[in-house]
Motif scaffolding. Structure first.
Motif, PDB file in Angstrom:
ATOM      1  N   THR A   1     -11.058   3.652  -2.443  1.00  0.00           N
ATOM      2  CA  THR A   1     -11.001   2.310  -3.007  1.00  0.00           C
ATOM      3  C   THR A   1     -10.109   2.283  -4.238  1.00  0.00           C
ATOM      4  O   THR A   1     -10.019   3.273  -4.962  1.00  0.00           O
ATOM      5  N   THR A   2      -9.441   1.159  -4.427  1.00  0.00           N
ATOM      6  CA  THR A   2      -8.672   0.950  -5.654  1.00  0.00           C
ATOM      7  C   THR A   2      -9.273  -0.184  -6.464  1.00  0.00           C
ATOM      8  O   THR A   2      -8.805  -0.474  -7.555  1.00  0.00           O
ATOM      9  N   ALA A   3     -10.300  -0.825  -5.898  1.00  0.00           N
ATOM     10  CA  ALA A   3     -10.884  -1.996  -6.563  1.00  0.00           C
ATOM     11  C   ALA A   3     -12.353  -1.806  -6.925  1.00  0.00           C
ATOM     12  O   ALA A   3     -13.035  -2.763  -7.243  1.00  0.00           O
ATOM     13  N   GLY A   4     -12.847  -0.578  -6.837  1.00  0.00           N
ATOM     14  CA  GLY A   4     -14.221  -0.315  -7.234  1.00  0.00           C
ATOM     15  C   GLY A   4     -15.265  -0.679  -6.192  1.00  0.00           C
ATOM     16  O   GLY A   4     -16.452  -0.662  -6.481  1.00  0.00           O
TER      17      GLY A   4
ATOM     18  N   ILE B   1       0.869  -1.183   0.000  1.00  0.00           N
ATOM     19  CA  ILE B   1       0.000   0.000   0.000  1.00  0.00           C
ATOM     20  C   ILE B   1       0.900   1.225   0.000  1.00  0.00           C
ATOM     21  O   ILE B   1       1.712   1.411   0.909  1.00  0.00           O
ATOM     22  N   GLU B   2       0.748   2.045  -1.005  1.00  0.00           N
ATOM     23  CA  GLU B   2       1.607   3.226  -1.133  1.00  0.00           C
ATOM     24  C   GLU B   2       1.339   4.246  -0.025  1.00  0.00           C
ATOM     25  O   GLU B   2       2.265   4.808   0.551  1.00  0.00           O
ATOM     26  N   ASP B   3       0.065   4.483   0.285  1.00  0.00           N
ATOM     27  CA  ASP B   3      -0.307   5.480   1.287  1.00  0.00           C
ATOM     28  C   ASP B   3      -1.327   4.847   2.234  1.00  0.00           C
ATOM     29  O   ASP B   3      -2.526   4.835   1.950  1.00  0.00           O
ATOM     30  N   VAL B   4      -0.856   4.325   3.352  1.00  0.00           N
ATOM     31  CA  VAL B   4      -1.730   3.627   4.305  1.00  0.00           C
ATOM     32  C   VAL B   4      -2.788   4.575   4.856  1.00  0.00           C
ATOM     33  O   VAL B   4      -3.957   4.193   4.999  1.00  0.00           O
TER      34      VAL B   4
ATOM     35  N   ALA C   1       4.460  -1.321   2.538  1.00  0.00           N
ATOM     36  CA  ALA C   1       5.269  -0.431   1.713  1.00  0.00           C
ATOM     37  C   ALA C   1       5.183  -0.960   0.285  1.00  0.00           C
ATOM     38  O   ALA C   1       5.057  -2.167   0.074  1.00  0.00           O
ATOM     39  N   PRO C   2       5.256  -0.059  -0.688  1.00  0.00           N
ATOM     40  CA  PRO C   2       5.206  -0.504  -2.074  1.00  0.00           C
ATOM     41  C   PRO C   2       6.261  -1.582  -2.351  1.00  0.00           C
ATOM     42  O   PRO C   2       7.421  -1.456  -1.973  1.00  0.00           O
ATOM     43  N   GLY C   3       5.812  -2.666  -2.970  1.00  0.00           N
ATOM     44  CA  GLY C   3       6.696  -3.762  -3.326  1.00  0.00           C
ATOM     45  C   GLY C   3       7.062  -4.702  -2.194  1.00  0.00           C
ATOM     46  O   GLY C   3       7.808  -5.652  -2.388  1.00  0.00           O
ATOM     47  N   GLN C   4       6.518  -4.459  -0.989  1.00  0.00           N
ATOM     48  CA  GLN C   4       6.905  -5.267   0.171  1.00  0.00           C
ATOM     49  C   GLN C   4       5.744  -5.970   0.852  1.00  0.00           C
ATOM     50  O   GLN C   4       5.895  -6.485   1.947  1.00  0.00           O
ATOM     51  N   GLY C   5       4.578  -5.952   0.240  1.00  0.00           N
ATOM     52  CA  GLY C   5       3.431  -6.625   0.841  1.00  0.00           C
ATOM     53  C   GLY C   5       2.824  -5.833   1.987  1.00  0.00           C
ATOM     54  O   GLY C   5       3.215  -4.709   2.269  1.00  0.00           O
ATOM     55  N   THR C   6       1.864  -6.471   2.644  1.00  0.00           N
ATOM     56  CA  THR C   6       1.116  -5.820   3.718  1.00  0.00           C
ATOM     57  C   THR C   6       0.903  -6.808   4.856  1.00  0.00           C
ATOM     58  O   THR C   6       0.623  -7.983   4.618  1.00  0.00           O
TER      59      THR C   6
END
Length: 124
Positions: A87-90, A75-78, A111-116
């Motif tokens: 939403t990013t998925a509608g 997630i780029e911006d938590v 963090a971007p590229g590092q999972g959640t």
């Protein structure tokens, strides 16, 4: 517990409910927290491409703790992701924020590229 398909979301929700019922929590509290578990499990599949969810009792402090991990894009911006309606998925944009409201403690590490990783708990 592995999260790869919709049936795994159902299994995670049922596990949370079963564990809380066994500890004597009210139907309302069980339903609320099971819903939160369902939301984060679904997010791990939809946004993270799958993951793992773990349940454990912290008997010393009196909590059921849940940790849900994925190795997705992160997630780029938590803070923005936690905003009601984002939403990013509608969808309705209530997943993370809703799960937080239904939990006692709630943290998101990403963090971007590092999972959640989402860690949440409910007081027993």
């Amino acid at each position: 517990m592995t999260l790869a398909a919709s049936r795994d979301v159902v299994a995670a929700r049922q596990t949370a409910a079963r564990l809380l019922k066994a500890r004597g929590l009210s139907v309302m509290r069980v339903t609320r927290f099971a819903t939160a578990v369902s939301e984060i499990a679904r997010n791990a599949i939809v946004h993270g491409g799958g993951g793992e969810i773990s349940f454990y009792f912290d008997d010393h402090n009196g909590y059921l703790r849940v940790e849900c991990r994925d190795e997705g894009p992160g997630i780029e911006d938590v803070t923005l992701a936690m905003t009601e309606g984002y939403t990013t998925a509608g969808g309705l944009g209530r997943g993370l924020g809703g799960a937080k409201r239904l939990s006692h403690d709630f943290t998101v590490r990403s963090a971007p590229g590092q999972g959640t990783t989402v860690t949440m708990s409910v007081k027993l």
